[in-house]
Design a protein around this motif. Structure first.
Motif, mmCIF file in Angstrom:
data_model
loop_
_atom_site.group_PDB
_atom_site.id
_atom_site.type_symbol
_atom_site.label_atom_id
_atom_site.label_comp_id
_atom_site.label_asym_id
_atom_site.label_seq_id
_atom_site.Cartn_x
_atom_site.Cartn_y
_atom_site.Cartn_z
ATOM 1 N N SER A 299 -46.636 93.548 14.866
ATOM 2 C CA SER A 299 -45.539 94.611 15.205
ATOM 3 C C SER A 299 -45.139 94.811 16.757
ATOM 4 O O SER A 299 -44.348 95.808 17.032
ATOM 5 N N TRP A 300 -46.040 94.460 17.639
ATOM 6 C CA TRP A 300 -45.887 94.772 18.927
ATOM 7 C C TRP A 300 -44.753 93.716 19.515
ATOM 8 O O TRP A 300 -44.132 92.535 19.209
ATOM 9 N N ASP A 301 -44.132 94.182 20.797
ATOM 10 C CA ASP A 301 -43.062 93.540 21.402
ATOM 11 C C ASP A 301 -43.492 92.553 22.315
ATOM 12 O O ASP A 301 -43.139 91.314 22.442
ATOM 13 N N HIS A 302 -44.663 92.729 22.950
ATOM 14 C CA HIS A 302 -45.399 91.641 23.672
ATOM 15 C C HIS A 302 -47.012 91.922 23.747
ATOM 16 O O HIS A 302 -47.531 92.939 23.104
ATOM 17 N N GLU A 303 -47.547 90.998 24.570
ATOM 18 C CA GLU A 303 -48.986 90.962 24.561
ATOM 19 C C GLU A 303 -49.336 92.048 25.615
ATOM 20 O O GLU A 303 -48.792 92.191 26.477
ATOM 21 N N MET A 304 -50.345 92.767 25.203
ATOM 22 C CA MET A 304 -50.848 93.794 26.343
ATOM 23 C C MET A 304 -52.287 93.457 27.024
ATOM 24 O O MET A 304 -53.142 93.068 26.069
ATOM 25 N N LEU A 305 -52.396 93.689 28.110
ATOM 26 C CA LEU A 305 -53.540 93.363 28.727
ATOM 27 C C LEU A 305 -54.505 94.786 28.822
ATOM 28 O O LEU A 305 -54.308 95.699 28.670
ATOM 29 N N ILE A 306 -55.652 93.951 28.043
ATOM 30 C CA ILE A 306 -56.965 95.027 27.924
ATOM 31 C C ILE A 306 -57.828 95.436 29.034
ATOM 32 O O ILE A 306 -57.762 96.624 29.346
ATOM 33 N N GLY A 307 -57.766 94.337 29.767
ATOM 34 C CA GLY A 307 -58.452 94.603 31.131
ATOM 35 C C GLY A 307 -59.414 93.265 31.407
ATOM 36 O O GLY A 307 -59.316 92.302 30.840
ATOM 37 N N THR A 308 -60.033 93.358 32.663
ATOM 38 C CA THR A 308 -60.892 92.293 33.086
ATOM 39 C C THR A 308 -62.159 92.825 33.047
ATOM 40 O O THR A 308 -62.578 93.847 33.556
#
Length: 832
Positions: A299-308
């Motif tokens: 359901s999300w519009d795009h991928e989200m950066l969690i972190g490094t």
């Protein structure tokens, strides 16, 4: 006396991101076990004084879970059922794939050498390639569909069941009821497929399943709930395929979606209580490089950066992203490789893997993925892909994602180790560069290098460059003073699995565990042979063991370390190549001291700058030994510099000692070596212990002189064997020397005199009346008192001395200690 508790609420600043939430009360501070972890849900705020909230709690939607069989249609969803709708667990559809061994194959011994009876696609030690299963081993979002003729993949020893009463190829868990996977449908439009049909790779590799997820039994009727690995006599195998469906997840900004937290309480040693509130999902980076992670949901519009995450670190997933269904691994691109026309896609600056399903399928579940990151570079440049093993473990609703390398290598040598990892070049890729180095058992095969590592002693390195699916991983090693070893294949199998027979050449490299190696008996052990950098240099043999697993561990170690404290150069070997026992076995012959001719080599001098080079080269009394028979034969062999010229030398050598058993730990054991073409008798001792800590696979052999004479007088002494007074040995005051017999035919007795008597005798050998009248017999423990003549010394009166013969302590560098002290003057000092 009520137990203390706390309440948890969301501050207004957080409501803009996750919406307004109900407060949670009566959260425990203490726990009966001292440590408690609880999963709690932040429910959407209800404006009706929790009326509907109480109703939902009675339905089990507050902290519990609904039945996976619950089905909701688009027209029946109301405000009240929305909460239940969001909290429905995923459903895993599954089936079993069954296969039977070819009728022409009985076991691995009915096949040619080098053939893998399991027909594995991952970590196969065989020379065959089973390409039909390769791409299925990487389980991502697209999944892995089964092709109709998979059971008849080229060269496979396993077919779809072909006997009259066999189970169908696709069945349920009982292997009886036929299952048609294509008929599995979604209940309604509220559900979506999370992935395609994928192989279930969970299970302990080498014990419950193989690397491809297969479990084995003698017949289909004998399969049990507990899985096991292949045994000789198994003719049937099966593996589980799964496909997960879930209710369409809410949007990221939906204020009605349920958000979970972990409430952890722990009582510390000082009595204080430590409370942690954290995300229910944590990512652990167990590789040696920094990795970035992206999350995504349907359901999300795009991928989200969690972190490094840096190597060895852990990153909790932000709670607003903890509902993610998929995850990608990513590595930041170099600036010269970034796209010129950038879009709004956050992945533009990264090299990344396919999407991996990280959705927990039940309250307690486990899933394993194999994935890769393709490093995109300029056209024509070499490309190095990174490979990973991802374990998704969920326990009581709390998920831990472990990103592992595909291979670990541990250096258990006392010196630095260099390692090259390579892959067999497949046919049709002749243009790839390769190293011209022989391949053990490989004939004309060529190996290309993919990575080179330098490993310090007791260090573990991790490799993500080896492709265990499409290629055959090989390894080559180097230690100071030696050339690169031949390429050897990495056999990721247990030693007793009976699934693969090495070629005749490779069989010569196998190393069988000794009877005291029960803790490591399952590891696959081979020897690694090295040739010296100098002509006629000593050979070197080490052991490489493989602890089988989805992420195997390689350990490089020596069978024996030898520390030579005799003061001579010692040459040792496993045995002899002639009947008379005069010529040492050339494959195991090594020395504890480096000859002067070899020390002048520029290549050896270059490697002398590396840590621990003394052990591998064999110098300064340190060396490494290997013996299949666990025997040690030795002789004295050292260069003694002449007194007249430091450039010339003579060789001191003894006859060979018969091989001694060094298979077990033993205390100091004495033995004698006789001078070659001479009358000397060298009295020596050795002890065998286990190396400490991580080096415990190696035995430690220490060579000592048998006798050590300690002078506690203020007078310098000369010591000589009775009957050989002309060959005296100088013994300074308050010091010790090692003693050996000048004439092996004489009794084991010594006499001594004061060194200052030399001046009286004009530097010539002493007359007999200047030596002690009595003798000390070194083969008998006890104390002897005697008169020591003194002329021109520090005292003119005769000196009465005591000589004690006693067994040495564990820390003393000898087997017997002779202590000399005076009883009539203040000349004694404490023995150290």
């Amino acid at each position: 006396n009520a137990s203390p508790s706390l309440a948890l609420g969301i501050p207004p600043t957080a409501e803009t991101r996750i919406g307004k939430r109900e407060d949670i009360f009566d959260l425990p501070v203490t726990a009966s076990a001292g440590h408690s972890i609880t999963l709690i849900n932040l429910q959407p705020f209800s404006s009706e004084s929790n009326t509907s909230f109480s109703h939902l709690k009675s339905k089990g939607s507050m902290l519990g879970r609904n039945s996976p069989d619950t089905v909701f249609s688009d027209t029946s969803v109301s405000v009240e059922t929305d909460y239940r709708f969001y909290n429905v667990e995923p459903v895993v559809e599954w089936c079993m794939q069954n296969q039977r061994l070819r009728s022409s194959t009985a076991d691995v011994f009915s096949l040619e050498r080098g053939v893998d009876i399991l027909s594995s696609a991952v970590w196969s030690p065989g020379d065959e390639n089973f390409s039909s299963d390769r791409d299925k081993m990487r389980c991502g979002n697209s999944g892995a569909s089964v092709i109709s003729n998979e059971s008849h993949s080229s060269g496979s020893h396993w077919l779809r069941p072909y006997l009259k009463n066999d189970s169908p190829e696709w069945t349920d868990f009982t292997c009886l009821l036929r299952v048609c996977r294509e008929s599995v449908m979604l209940p309604d439009n509220n559900w979506i497929w999370v992935n395609d049909w994928t192989i279930d790779l969970s299970g302990e590799y080498g014990l419950s399943t193989d690397a491809d997820g297969w479990e084995y039994e003698a017949d289909f009727e004998t399969f049990k709930r507990k899985r096991r690995f292949y045994k000789r006599g198994d003719f049937c195998r099966r593996r589980r395929w799964t496909r997960t469906r879930m209710v369409k997840p809410p949007r990221l900004d939906d204020p009605k979606r349920i958000i979970s937290l972990v409430w952890e309480t722990k009582r510390e040693e000082n009595g204080n209580f430590l409370l942690k509130i954290k995300s229910p999902i944590s990512i652990h980076n167990r590789t040696h490089i920094s990795l970035s992670f992206f999350a995504y949901s349907y359901s999300w519009d795009h991928e989200m950066l969690i972190g490094t995450i840096a190597p060895g670190e852990t990153l909790p997933v932000p709670i607003q992203l903890a509902s993610a269904t998929y995850m990608r691994l990513a590595i930041k691109r170099s600036p010269e490789y970034t796209f010129l026309s950038k879009t709004n896609n956050p992945l533009d600056d990264y090299n990344f893997s396919e999407r991996l399903m990280v959705l927990s399928t039940s309250y307690t579940s486990s899933k394993l993925h194999r994935t890769s990151i393709v490093n995109s570079g300029r056209e024509g440049e070499g490309r190095l892909d990174y490979h990973f093993v991802v374990n998704v473990n969920c326990i009581q609703g709390i998920s831990d994602i472990f990103v592992e390398p595909v291979l670990r290598i541990i250096n258990l040598l006392p010196c630095q180790l260099q390692c090259q990892l390579g892959e067999i070049i497949p046919r049709g890729e002749a243009k790839r560069s390769y190293i011209k180095r022989p391949v053990v058992g490989g004939g004309k095969k060529k190996v290309t290098k993919v990575e080179e590592l330098s490993i310090a002693t007791a260090e573990e390195v991790k490799s993500i460059s080896v492709d265990c699916i499409h290629n055959k991983p090989h390894i080559s090693l180097r230690v100071p003073g030696y050339q690169w070893s031949h390429w050897q294949r990495i056999v990721n199998r247990r030693s007793n699995s009976h699934t693969w027979q090495p070629s005749e050449e490779e069989e010569d490299y196998l190393f069988q565990a000794d009877r005291d190696d029960a803790d490591h008996a399952g590891e696959y052990k081979t020897i690694v042979r090295f040739e010296s950098l100098v002509e006629f240099g000593d050979p070197l043999t080490l052991i490489m063991s493989v602890e089988a697993g989805h992420c195997p561990t390689l350990r490089i170690y020596a069978q024996y370390w030898i520390l030579d404290k005799t003061g001579f150069g010692v040459r040792f070997a496993e045995g002899f190549s002639d009947i008379l026992g005069q010529k040492a076995d050339s494959d195991t012959s090594r020395s504890s001291h480096l000859p002067l001719t070899n020390a002048r080599s520029s290549e050896i001098q270059r490697d002398m700058k590396l840590p621990g080079h003394q052990w591998s080269i064999g110098m300064s009394g340190m060396s490494i030994h290997f013996s299949r028979k666990e025997k040690l034969a030795l002789c004295i062999e050292s260069e003694v510099v002449n007194d007249t010229s430091s450039t010339s030398s003579r060789q001191l050598k003894s006859k060979w000692i018969s091989p001694m058993d060094v298979s077990n730990v033993m205390p100091k054991t004495v033995f004698s070596a006789f001078e070659y073409n001479g009358s000397k008798q060298f009295e020596l001792a050795l002890s065998v212990t286990l190396c400490p800590s991580v080096y415990s696979r190696t035995k430690f052999i220490t060579l000592f002189p048998r006798y050590q004479i300690l002078n506690l007088l203020e007078e310098d002494l000369f010591v000589a064997q009775d009957g050989c007074l002309s060959r005296e040995t100088f013994l300074p005051s308050q010091s010790s020397i090692h003693f050996h017999w000048e004439n092996s035919s004489l009794p084991p007795k010594i006499r001594f005199c004061v060194a200052s008597n030399r001046n009286v005798n004009n530097g010539k050998h002493y007359p007999k009346d200047l030596w002690t009248n009595g003798c000390i017999q070194l083969d008998k423990v006890g104390i002897t008192s005697m008169r020591l003549p003194t002329v021109g010394g520090k005292t003119s009166a005769p000196m009465v001395v005591q000589a004690e013969v006693r067994l040495a302590t564990k820390k003393q560098n000898s087997a017997v200690v002779i202590v000399i002290w005076s009883t009539n003057e203040k000349s004694n000092r404490s023995e150290e």
